[in-house]
Design an enzyme around this catalytic site. Structure first.
Site, PDB file in Angstrom:
ATOM      1  N   ASP A 276       0.812  -1.215   0.000  1.00  0.00           N
ATOM      2  CA  ASP A 276       0.000   0.000   0.000  1.00  0.00           C
ATOM      3  C   ASP A 276       0.849   1.270   0.000  1.00  0.00           C
ATOM      4  OD1 ASP A 276       1.108  -0.140   2.487  1.00  0.00           O
ATOM      5  OD2 ASP A 276      -0.769  -0.086   3.603  1.00  0.00           O
TER       6      ASP A 276
ATOM      7  N   CYS B 117       4.913  -0.322   2.650  1.00  0.00           N
ATOM      8  CA  CYS B 117       5.459  -1.656   2.926  1.00  0.00           C
ATOM      9  C   CYS B 117       6.793  -1.597   3.666  1.00  0.00           C
ATOM     10  CB  CYS B 117       5.584  -2.469   1.647  1.00  0.00           C
ATOM     11  SG  CYS B 117       6.634  -1.739   0.372  1.00  0.00           S
TER      12      CYS B 117
ATOM     13  N   HIS C  44       8.766  -4.269  -3.770  1.00  0.00           N
ATOM     14  CA  HIS C  44       7.987  -4.462  -2.546  1.00  0.00           C
ATOM     15  C   HIS C  44       8.906  -4.962  -1.443  1.00  0.00           C
ATOM     16  CE1 HIS C  44       4.580  -5.384   0.012  1.00  0.00           C
ATOM     17  NE2 HIS C  44       4.999  -6.627   0.161  1.00  0.00           N
TER      18      HIS C  44
END
Length: 294
Positions: free
Chosen positions: A156, A159, A278
């Site tokens: 989002d 992370c 990520h």
């Protein structure tokens, strides 16, 4: 190992070699800058950013071309076979009968859903041979040797900060992504010379002005902008803890080694989501939950 897997491994091996060669070249560029020469330092930083960008674009293009050529070579019957293996509850085809408008609408909706599921299965098949799957398997192997496993963090924009929060919670230290963002931004604002020379604009050809750098730090503190190596460095200094970032390709990134504490451990995924990069956290592996989150 099939021909595609072999070709992909060879390409990834070539990419690793090119990255090592680039790092060696970058070191030469940095060592060639006279101490205190700000102009030469700026030029060197711009040159490094350009080289990294060009190599990254080259690697992404080569991977895309490989995946495209492979998907074109695979026959349809092989695709159908894989889809059958992935599916466990495909609905049986029903005989078409005359029906009312309402019935036809329902049939159209069912057909649309079936098509959507078909596309999902096709994507799952691609993922089996794709860079995301290969990266995840390599990370699992690395973590297994360390007695660790994934702790999944939501994608989002927060992370990095939420992964650090999870790591701190295992030390009984309470933190929020908002507090970590604020502390990281304040540290970066207080130490611009440590960060500003390495921050380039999206075009990769020019550095930030002082005002743009301040705006960047404000965004770190008050938005969900993604965090990277600069923010990791700032957090290491704020928390006075070393940070290790495990990645599938290349050596483990280590920051804050001068702090004599056990490190925070994060996982960096280059291909985890559609947007790419990520961060996840880690935890001790438990036999029955060894693949938690994956």
């Amino acid at each position: 190992m099939d021909d595609h897997q072999k070709t992909l491994e060879e390409l990834l091996c070539k990419h690793r070699k090119e990255k090592k060669e680039l790092q060696a070249e970058i070191q030469k560029i940095k060592h060639g800058v006279p101490k205190g020469d700000k102009k030469r330092k700026k030029e060197a930083t711009e040159q490094v950013a350009k080289l990294e960008k060009e190599l990254g674009e080259k690697h992404n293009k080569e991977l895309a071309e490989l995946n495209e050529s492979t998907s074109q070579e695979k026959p349809n019957n092989e695709l159908e076979t894989k889809m059958e293996n992935l599916s466990t509850n495909d609905a049986e085809t029903t005989e078409v009968k005359k029906s009312s408008k309402a019935q036809r609408r329902r049939e159209k909706k069912v057909a649309q859903e079936r098509e959507r599921q078909h596309r999902i299965k096709e994507q799952e098949i691609k993922n089996l041979d794709g860079v995301r799957h290969i990266e995840t398997e390599k990370l699992k192997s690395i973590l297994k040797k360390l007695g660790l496993t994934f702790h999944q963090i939501a994608s989002d924009g927060n992370c990095l900060y939420n992964a650090v929060c999870h790591q701190l919670s295992q030390r009984n230290i309470k933190a929020t992504n908002e507090s970590l963002r604020s502390e990281a931004a304040n540290y970066m604002l207080a130490h611009p010379d440590d960060f500003m020379p390495f921050l380039t604009k999206p075009d990769g050809d020019s550095l930030y002005t002082e005002d743009e750098y301040k705006k960047y730090c404000q965004d770190v503190a008050s938005t969900t902008t993604w965090g990277g190596q600069m923010e990791i460095t700032a957090l290491s200094h704020v928390l006075k803890l070393p940070v290790k970032v495990i990645q599938a390709e290349g050596a483990i990134l280590q920051v804050g080694e001068d702090y004599n504490q056990s490190p925070i451990v994060l996982i960096y995924h280059r291909h985890e989501y559609g947007l790419g990069e990520h961060y996840n956290s880690v935890k001790e592996a438990v036999a029955e939950n060894e693949e938690d989150g994956f």
